[in-house]
Design an enzyme around this catalytic site. Structure first.
Site, short mmCIF file in Angstrom:
data_model
loop_
_atom_site.label_atom_id
_atom_site.label_comp_id
_atom_site.label_asym_id
_atom_site.label_seq_id
_atom_site.Cartn_x
_atom_site.Cartn_y
_atom_site.Cartn_z
CB ALA A 32 -0.90 0.00 1.23
CG ASP A 33 0.18 4.26 -3.02
OD1 ASP A 33 -0.87 4.44 -2.38
OD2 ASP A 33 0.24 4.29 -4.26
CB SER A 34 1.09 7.95 1.06
OG SER A 34 1.31 8.49 -0.22
CG ASP A 36 -2.99 2.01 -2.17
OD1 ASP A 36 -3.86 2.37 -2.98
OD2 ASP A 36 -1.95 1.40 -2.50
CG LEU A 37 -1.14 3.32 3.93
CD1 LEU A 37 0.18 3.76 4.56
CD2 LEU A 37 -1.69 2.10 4.63
#
Length: 74
Positions: A32-34, A36-37
């Site tokens: 997960a990238d930022s 996604d988070l």
């Protein structure tokens, strides 16, 4: 609560719910990238009626961290 958190993570990140545990890392295991988070956090906020400030996101690396955070901030 664990099952609902896992459902949200699976829906948001396209993960297989059966593979998710409290130790599952958003970055390492789910890539997960930022963004996604951010989307996952918004889903948690909506589902559990809690606000998670961006400065608290650093503490949240795994599904277990989410549960601890939500329980502490009910």
């Amino acid at each position: 609560m664990l099952e609902r958190v896992k459902e949200i993570v699976a829906e948001s990140l396209g993960a297989e719910i059966s593979t998710l545990t409290e130790e599952t890392s958003f970055k390492d295991d789910l890539a997960a990238d930022s963004l996604d988070l951010f989307e996952v956090v918004m889903a948690f906020e909506e589902e559990f009626d809690v606000e998670i400030p961006s400065e608290d996101l650093e503490q949240i690396a795994t599904i277990g961290d989410v549960i601890k955070y939500l329980e502490a901030h009910k």
